[in-house]
Motif scaffolding. Structure first.
Motif, PDB file in Angstrom:
ATOM      1  N   ASP A  43       0.826  -1.214   0.000  1.00 56.47           N
ATOM      2  CA  ASP A  43       0.000   0.000   0.000  1.00 56.47           C
ATOM      3  C   ASP A  43       0.859   1.263   0.000  1.00 56.47           C
ATOM      4  N   LEU A  44       2.032   1.163   0.597  1.00 61.27           N
ATOM      5  CA  LEU A  44       2.882   2.341   0.769  1.00 61.27           C
ATOM      6  C   LEU A  44       3.943   2.478  -0.311  1.00 61.27           C
ATOM      7  N   ARG A  45       4.067   1.458  -1.148  1.00 59.55           N
ATOM      8  CA  ARG A  45       5.147   1.454  -2.116  1.00 59.55           C
ATOM      9  C   ARG A  45       4.834   2.385  -3.288  1.00 59.55           C
ATOM     10  N   ASP A  46       5.769   3.247  -3.585  1.00 58.07           N
ATOM     11  CA  ASP A  46       5.687   4.117  -4.766  1.00 58.07           C
ATOM     12  C   ASP A  46       4.433   4.977  -4.767  1.00 58.07           C
ATOM     13  N   LEU A  47       4.091   5.544  -3.631  1.00 58.18           N
ATOM     14  CA  LEU A  47       2.994   6.510  -3.607  1.00 58.18           C
ATOM     15  C   LEU A  47       3.469   7.805  -4.273  1.00 58.18           C
ATOM     16  N   PRO A  48       2.850   8.204  -5.382  1.00 57.52           N
ATOM     17  CA  PRO A  48       3.359   9.392  -6.081  1.00 57.52           C
ATOM     18  C   PRO A  48       3.214  10.668  -5.260  1.00 57.52           C
ATOM     19  N   ASP A  49       2.195  10.714  -4.391  1.00 60.22           N
ATOM     20  CA  ASP A  49       1.985  11.933  -3.610  1.00 60.22           C
ATOM     21  C   ASP A  49       2.760  11.927  -2.294  1.00 60.22           C
ATOM     22  N   LEU A  50       3.312  10.761  -1.880  1.00 58.95           N
ATOM     23  CA  LEU A  50       4.033  10.660  -0.616  1.00 58.95           C
ATOM     24  C   LEU A  50       5.340   9.878  -0.809  1.00 58.95           C
ATOM     25  N   PRO A  51       6.301  10.414  -1.560  1.00 59.83           N
ATOM     26  CA  PRO A  51       7.574   9.701  -1.729  1.00 59.83           C
ATOM     27  C   PRO A  51       8.324   9.616  -0.413  1.00 59.83           C
ATOM     28  N   ALA A  52       9.057   8.521  -0.225  1.00 58.54           N
ATOM     29  CA  ALA A  52       9.806   8.315   1.012  1.00 58.54           C
ATOM     30  C   ALA A  52      10.886   9.380   1.175  1.00 58.54           C
ATOM     31  N   ALA A  53      11.023   9.873   2.399  1.00 56.03           N
ATOM     32  CA  ALA A  53      12.059  10.857   2.689  1.00 56.03           C
ATOM     33  C   ALA A  53      13.434  10.209   2.588  1.00 56.03           C
ATOM     34  N   ARG A  54      14.449  11.013   2.309  1.00 54.19           N
ATOM     35  CA  ARG A  54      15.822  10.515   2.142  1.00 54.19           C
ATOM     36  C   ARG A  54      16.715  11.116   3.219  1.00 54.19           C
ATOM     37  N   TRP A  55      17.367  10.212   3.978  1.00 49.46           N
ATOM     38  CA  TRP A  55      18.325  10.613   5.008  1.00 49.46           C
ATOM     39  C   TRP A  55      19.721  10.612   4.419  1.00 49.46           C
ATOM     40  N   PRO A  56      20.614  11.478   4.910  1.00 45.29           N
ATOM     41  CA  PRO A  56      21.972  11.499   4.368  1.00 45.29           C
ATOM     42  C   PRO A  56      22.748  10.246   4.740  1.00 45.29           C
ATOM     43  N   ARG A  57      23.646   9.845   3.837  1.00 42.46           N
ATOM     44  CA  ARG A  57      24.578   8.766   4.136  1.00 42.46           C
ATOM     45  C   ARG A  57      25.629   9.273   5.113  1.00 42.46           C
ATOM     46  N   VAL A  58      26.532   8.364   5.512  1.00 41.11           N
ATOM     47  CA  VAL A  58      27.600   8.732   6.434  1.00 41.11           C
ATOM     48  C   VAL A  58      28.458   9.843   5.860  1.00 41.11           C
ATOM     49  N   ASP A  59      28.663   9.840   4.537  1.00 42.65           N
ATOM     50  CA  ASP A  59      29.502  10.867   3.916  1.00 42.65           C
ATOM     51  C   ASP A  59      28.760  12.165   3.644  1.00 42.65           C
ATOM     52  N   GLY A  60      27.487  12.249   4.041  1.00 42.96           N
ATOM     53  CA  GLY A  60      26.724  13.483   3.877  1.00 42.96           C
ATOM     54  C   GLY A  60      25.939  13.582   2.592  1.00 42.96           C
ATOM     55  N   THR A  61      26.148  12.658   1.644  1.00 43.96           N
ATOM     56  CA  THR A  61      25.400  12.678   0.395  1.00 43.96           C
ATOM     57  C   THR A  61      24.066  11.968   0.566  1.00 43.96           C
ATOM     58  N   TYR A  62      23.137  12.262  -0.333  1.00 43.46           N
ATOM     59  CA  TYR A  62      21.811  11.655  -0.250  1.00 43.46           C
ATOM     60  C   TYR A  62      21.616  10.616  -1.342  1.00 43.46           C
ATOM     61  N   ARG A  64      17.209  16.063   7.527  1.00 38.75           N
ATOM     62  CA  ARG A  64      18.349  15.909   8.428  1.00 38.75           C
ATOM     63  C   ARG A  64      17.926  15.767   9.883  1.00 38.75           C
ATOM     64  N   SER A  65      16.647  15.937  10.179  1.00 40.09           N
ATOM     65  CA  SER A  65      16.215  15.846  11.564  1.00 40.09           C
ATOM     66  C   SER A  65      14.810  15.270  11.645  1.00 40.09           C
ATOM     67  N   GLN A  66      14.491  14.715  12.819  1.00 31.77           N
ATOM     68  CA  GLN A  66      13.154  14.180  13.051  1.00 31.77           C
ATOM     69  C   GLN A  66      12.117  15.292  12.991  1.00 31.77           C
ATOM     70  N   ALA A  67      12.476  16.494  13.441  1.00 29.67           N
ATOM     71  CA  ALA A  67      11.537  17.609  13.401  1.00 29.67           C
ATOM     72  C   ALA A  67      11.176  17.967  11.965  1.00 29.67           C
ATOM     73  N   GLN A  68      12.176  17.994  11.080  1.00 29.77           N
ATOM     74  CA  GLN A  68      11.896  18.250   9.671  1.00 29.77           C
ATOM     75  C   GLN A  68      10.966  17.188   9.110  1.00 29.77           C
ATOM     76  N   LEU A  69      11.260  15.933   9.450  1.00 36.21           N
ATOM     77  CA  LEU A  69      10.478  14.825   8.929  1.00 36.21           C
ATOM     78  C   LEU A  69       9.029  14.910   9.397  1.00 36.21           C
ATOM     79  N   ALA A  70       8.829  15.192  10.688  1.00 38.04           N
ATOM     80  CA  ALA A  70       7.470  15.280  11.215  1.00 38.04           C
ATOM     81  C   ALA A  70       6.681  16.388  10.522  1.00 38.04           C
ATOM     82  N   GLN A  71       7.328  17.520  10.266  1.00 41.01           N
ATOM     83  CA  GLN A  71       6.613  18.613   9.615  1.00 41.01           C
ATOM     84  C   GLN A  71       6.309  18.288   8.166  1.00 41.01           C
ATOM     85  N   LEU A  72       7.212  17.606   7.480  1.00 40.62           N
ATOM     86  CA  LEU A  72       6.945  17.225   6.087  1.00 40.62           C
ATOM     87  C   LEU A  72       5.776  16.257   5.993  1.00 40.62           C
TER      88      LEU A  72
END
Length: 292
Positions: free
Chosen positions: A188-207, A216-224
């Motif tokens: 049900d959650l896979r490939d929702l066009p209106d709700l794409p999964a958020a991307r967290w940075p890798r260890v090297d800082g790239t996404y 970059r933060s839980q607060a950002q994620l909750a607001q999104l």
């Protein structure tokens, strides 16, 4: 071969990162000739060249690539040992526990209560981090122990004890059609066009690539999520992140999430061992109280 010194490893890593002796020397705050001599001496001690020199810089040889992969973690381990030893030598001693902000609140409270009630246990200082930072805190010596999740976190190099296993839930915007469902599947959650999964940075800082928002933060994620820009799947106990604009819906076929207490595998600290026992005891008591 004689043991390698941390100083020469630090020189080597800097040159390997810059691939240029001049830039590496500037970073290290030294002139280039002594840096070049130090690298030559390191190559002689190992018995092989680590760099291929050319007029525009250097490149790593096969041997250099191997050493570069091992040298960084080795230097980090030495620095971490120094931080832990420094903390252990303070007049007022304590253990540092790393946790994700907003996660496992009830279990964390139960653990702290047991630890505080144990007259032979050290006080706990709690440091909060974002997703995946707990492993970094353990590796660099910032923390002695950490609450982590087996589903999400890299436990390589750590020992761990399971504390509890639980179902995962999807956190959705309250206005989304799926929010009215009593339960969901991963399909049900896979490939929702209106709700794409958020991307967290890798260890090297790239996404990683993808259409989802970079966070970059839980607060950002909750607001999104509240703005209807993404959806997240998290352990049920992490619902302390839930806003009034959110709805939590069980995801029936999602992998179960296991909260663990983790510590460096090389640790021989009796204080860490005692804290782990207290965490396990707190988890057992907490589970019993929830089912009573």
């Amino acid at each position: 071969m004689d043991d390698l010194e941390t100083r020469e490893l630090r020189y080597f890593v800097t040159v390997a990162e810059e691939l240029h002796f001049g830039r590496a020397a500037a970073r290290l705050g030294m002139s280039q000739p002594p840096l070049s001599r130090a690298i030559r001496q390191l190559e002689q001690r190992i018995g092989t060249e680590l760099f291929e020199r050319n007029p525009r810089g250097v490149t790593l040889t096969a041997a250099g690539t191997v050493l570069f992969g091992d040298a960084g973690p080795a230097l980090a381990a030495v620095a971490a040992a120094g931080r832990r030893a420094q903390r252990a030598g303070r007049r007022t001693r304590h253990l540092v526990l790393a946790v994700k902000a907003g996660a496992d609140h009830e279990l964390l409270q139960a653990f702290l209560d047991v630890q505080d009630a144990d007259p032979d246990a050290l006080p706990i200082e709690v440091v909060f981090g974002e997703v995946h930072e707990q492993a970094a805190f353990l590796r660099d010596g910032t923390a002695d122990i950490a609450l982590m999740h087996r589903t999400y976190d890299d436990l390589t190099g750590f020992d761990a004890e399971d504390l509890r296993t639980e179902q995962q839930v999807a956190i959705l915007p309250r206005t989304h059609p799926l929010a009215a469902r009593p339960a969901l599947s991963t399909a049900d959650l896979r490939d929702l066009p209106d709700l794409p999964a958020a991307r967290w940075p890798r260890v090297d800082g790239t996404y990683p690539d993808g259409p989802g928002p970079e966070v970059r933060s839980q607060a950002q994620l909750a607001q999104l999520v509240a703005l209807g820009r993404t959806v997240i799947v998290i352990p049920r106990s992490s619902r302390t992140l839930q806003w009034p604009e959110h709805v939590a819906v069980p995801v029936l076929d999602a992998a179960l999430a296991t909260t663990v207490i983790a510590w460096p595998a090389a640790s021989t600290s009796p204080d860490v061992a005692r804290a782990v026992r207290n965490a396990v005891s707190a988890a057992e008591t907490f589970a019993t109280s929830r089912t009573a």
